[in-house]
Design an enzyme around this catalytic site. Structure first.
Site, PDB file in Angstrom:
ATOM      1  CB  SER A  14      -0.948  -0.203   1.093  1.00 61.51           C
ATOM      2  OG  SER A  14      -1.610   0.957   1.227  1.00 61.51           O
ATOM      3  CB  THR A  60      -6.979  -2.223   1.727  1.00 64.47           C
ATOM      4  OG1 THR A  60      -6.583  -2.846   0.316  1.00 64.47           O
ATOM      5  CG2 THR A  60      -6.043  -2.971   2.655  1.00 64.47           C
ATOM      6  CE  LYS A  64     -11.112  -2.270  -0.587  1.00 63.32           C
ATOM      7  NZ  LYS A  64     -10.774  -1.682  -2.106  1.00 63.32           N
ATOM      8  CG  ASN A  85     -13.119   2.575   0.226  1.00 68.57           C
ATOM      9  OD1 ASN A  85     -14.116   2.964  -0.035  1.00 68.57           O
ATOM     10  ND2 ASN A  85     -12.098   3.315  -0.240  1.00 68.57           N
ATOM     11  N   GLY A 128     -12.668 -11.422 -10.799  1.00 67.63           N
ATOM     12  CA  GLY A 128     -12.367 -11.440  -9.414  1.00 67.63           C
ATOM     13  C   GLY A 128     -13.824 -11.238  -8.755  1.00 67.63           C
ATOM     14  N   GLY A 130     -14.183 -10.591  -5.322  1.00 68.57           N
ATOM     15  CA  GLY A 130     -13.947  -9.962  -3.781  1.00 68.57           C
ATOM     16  C   GLY A 130     -14.467  -8.380  -3.441  1.00 68.57           C
ATOM     17  N   GLY A 131     -14.190  -8.155  -2.502  1.00 69.42           N
ATOM     18  CA  GLY A 131     -14.780  -6.856  -1.928  1.00 69.42           C
ATOM     19  C   GLY A 131     -14.460  -5.677  -2.939  1.00 69.42           C
ATOM     20  CG  LEU A 208      -9.478  -1.954  -8.772  1.00 71.26           C
ATOM     21  CD1 LEU A 208     -10.009  -2.405 -10.312  1.00 71.26           C
ATOM     22  CD2 LEU A 208     -10.164  -2.770  -7.824  1.00 71.26           C
TER      23      LEU A 208
END
Length: 250
Positions: A14, A60, A64, A85, A128, A130-131, A208
């Site tokens: 990050s 993150t 999320k 987020n 994907g 996911g969140g 992303l």
């Protein structure tokens, strides 16, 4: 001094701490921003309890969606997206802590990818489920008007698996968004298993992931002539909106 931070696991990729630290220095804001690597979303309660002057947190991967169970309120857009987020921390006059969930990913993503799109771009694949993918699908469908299909290693009803991605389908879906962590530092030699040979200059490929700057996904897409973009601008845009949410609740 006010405290802000990022919760998730892992956090080594990050840039959020660097971004906010530079912002605080540049704007002479008496605050700090710290990473909190947690083993579960529930541990957000420990962070808020132990850091009495924490005013806001970013969330993150992989929390999320899971973090929602530990929040007191959600705004309408975060509820519709199904992922958070941004958490604003409010303490009332009785000392009660109230955690409020928002989503700044959706506007960050939408505003970052929009300049790349052509009027002919009507269909998108999201890699994907996911969140992170929740804000992407909401932005593409509700804000940009595209038709969306999910691609997953373990597809549910209405979703595609990677083996479904043949040449006619890839020609039909000209926008491809990687919402998986594949290729993220330090595992930079990984990428989603799509048939890159069917990408063309008509395609837009958005990742992303922003660390590294050019993921293997983007590198392979660019070799086919596709327009490519990473998630760094999205990070900056969502961070700025996060700050706005936190200041509203103060």
């Amino acid at each position: 001094m006010e405290r802000y931070g990022l919760i998730g696991k892992p956090l080594g990729h990050s840039f959020s701490q660097k971004y906010f630290t530079e912002k605080f220095t540049r704007e002479n804001i008496d605050a700090r921003y710290d990473p909190y690597q947690l083993d579960s979303a529930e541990e957000i309660l420990n962070v808020v309890r132990e850091q009495e002057n924490v005013c806001g947190l970013n969330v993150t991967i992989p929390y999320k969606r899971d973090v929602i169970a530990f929040l007191d309120t959600l705004d309408d857009e975060a509820r519709a997206i199904g992922a958070v987020n941004v958490v604003a921390v409010h303490r009332d006059e009785l000392g009660k802590t109230i955690l409020m969930g928002h989503n700044s990913d959706v506007n960050g993503f939408t505003n970052s990818i929009k300049p790349l799109l052509k009027p002919s771009d009507r269909k998108a694949l999201i890699l994907g489920t996911g969140g992170a993918s929740k804000a992407v699908v909401y932005g593409l469908e509700k804000k940009l008007g595209l038709e969306v299909k999910f691609v997953s290693r373990h597809p549910q009803e209405g979703q595609l698996c990677y083996e479904d991605l043949n040449e006619p389908l890839m020609a039909e879906f000209t926008v491809i968004v990687n919402a998986t962590p594949l290729g993220m530092y330090p595992k930079v030699d990984e990428c989603p298993n799509i048939p890159y040979q069917f990408l063309t200059p008509n395609h837009v490929c958005f990742d992303l992931v922003y660390n590294p700057e050019e993921t293997l996904f983007l590198k392979k897409a660019a070799m086919q002539g596709a327009k490519v973009k990473n998630g760094l601008e999205m990070l900056h845009l969502q961070a700025d909106e996060s700050w706005e949410f936190w200041q509203q609740h103060k």
